[in-house]
Enzyme design. Structure first.
Site, PDB file in Angstrom:
ATOM      1  N   SER A  36      24.577   6.127   9.229  1.00 10.70           N
ATOM      2  CA  SER A  36      26.046   6.101   9.279  1.00 10.70           C
ATOM      3  C   SER A  36      26.673   5.164   8.258  1.00 10.70           C
ATOM      4  O   SER A  36      27.867   5.270   7.984  1.00 10.70           O
ATOM      5  CB  SER A  36      26.535   5.736  10.681  1.00 10.70           C
ATOM      6  OG  SER A  36      26.293   4.377  10.951  1.00 10.70           O
ATOM      7  N   LYS A  77      29.236  -1.217  11.360  1.00  4.08           N
ATOM      8  CA  LYS A  77      30.334  -0.426  10.783  1.00  4.08           C
ATOM      9  C   LYS A  77      31.191  -1.332   9.906  1.00  4.08           C
ATOM     10  O   LYS A  77      31.052  -2.554   9.903  1.00  4.08           O
ATOM     11  CB  LYS A  77      31.228   0.180  11.878  1.00  4.08           C
ATOM     12  CG  LYS A  77      30.504   1.041  12.892  1.00  4.08           C
ATOM     13  CD  LYS A  77      29.963   2.322  12.325  1.00  4.08           C
ATOM     14  CE  LYS A  77      29.204   3.089  13.399  1.00  4.08           C
ATOM     15  NZ  LYS A  77      28.340   4.101  12.861  1.00  4.08           N
TER      16      LYS A  77
END
Length: 172
Positions: A36, A77
């Site tokens: 990701s 993230k």
């Protein structure tokens, strides 16, 4: 002999206390699981996470952070939205903060799905909006199961890739 043994025990105790302090208050190691954050981070990268800087300051836009998703899982993230802001992502994948287009180039490609950010997402006084750099392969704040990330769930800022050695270096 007893004096030397006592000295060794005290020395070991001090080393254990220093290690405890470092791992609980200064930083920790974390490992990337998944793609990701490509191309910034790769699957299986080992990272050093700075926990201390957020003790004295707040996370900033574009910081790469580790946060607790649940009791057993952490995610890595990039912070996009800050407390008190409104985030919206249009159908072309453009990100707007408080109605202004965000200039950033971390996304690997154009987002195909804006999720819940297709409408305005309001961030509370201790909430952050995070996205993976591999936007089309990331479970992040666009999805309600992650949602806005609370300040108390942020473990720290990713500062260094420590393994693989060929990619060793600071994370920007």
């Amino acid at each position: 002999m007893v004096k030397e043994l006592l000295s060794l025990i005290i020395y070991i105790g001090i080393v254990v206390l220093i290690c405890y302090f470092i791992l609980n208050f200064v930083g920790c190691r974390s490992k990337v699981d998944g793609s990701s954050m490509n191309p910034t981070l790769e699957d299986k990268d080992n990272l050093w996470v700075d926990k201390l800087s957020y003790t004295f300051g707040d996370p900033k836009r574009f910081d790469v952070v580790i946060f607790n998703y649940d009791e057993n899982t952490t995610y890595v993230k990039r912070i996009i939205g800050l407390p008190g802001e409104t985030v919206r992502i249009d159908q072309n994948g453009n990100i707007y903060i408080n109605g202004k287009l965000l200039k950033e180039n971390y996304g690997k490609e154009t987002m195909l799905n804006n999720g819940r950010a297709g409408s305005d997402v309001y961030l509370g006084s201790d909430e952050y909006f995070v996205l993976g750099d591999n936007r089309n392969n990331s479970i992040d704040s666009r999805w309600s199961d992650v949602g806005n990330v609370s300040r108390e769930d942020i473990v720290g800022k990713v500062v260094l890739r420590i393994y693989p050695f060929k990619s060793f270096g600071l994370i920007k």
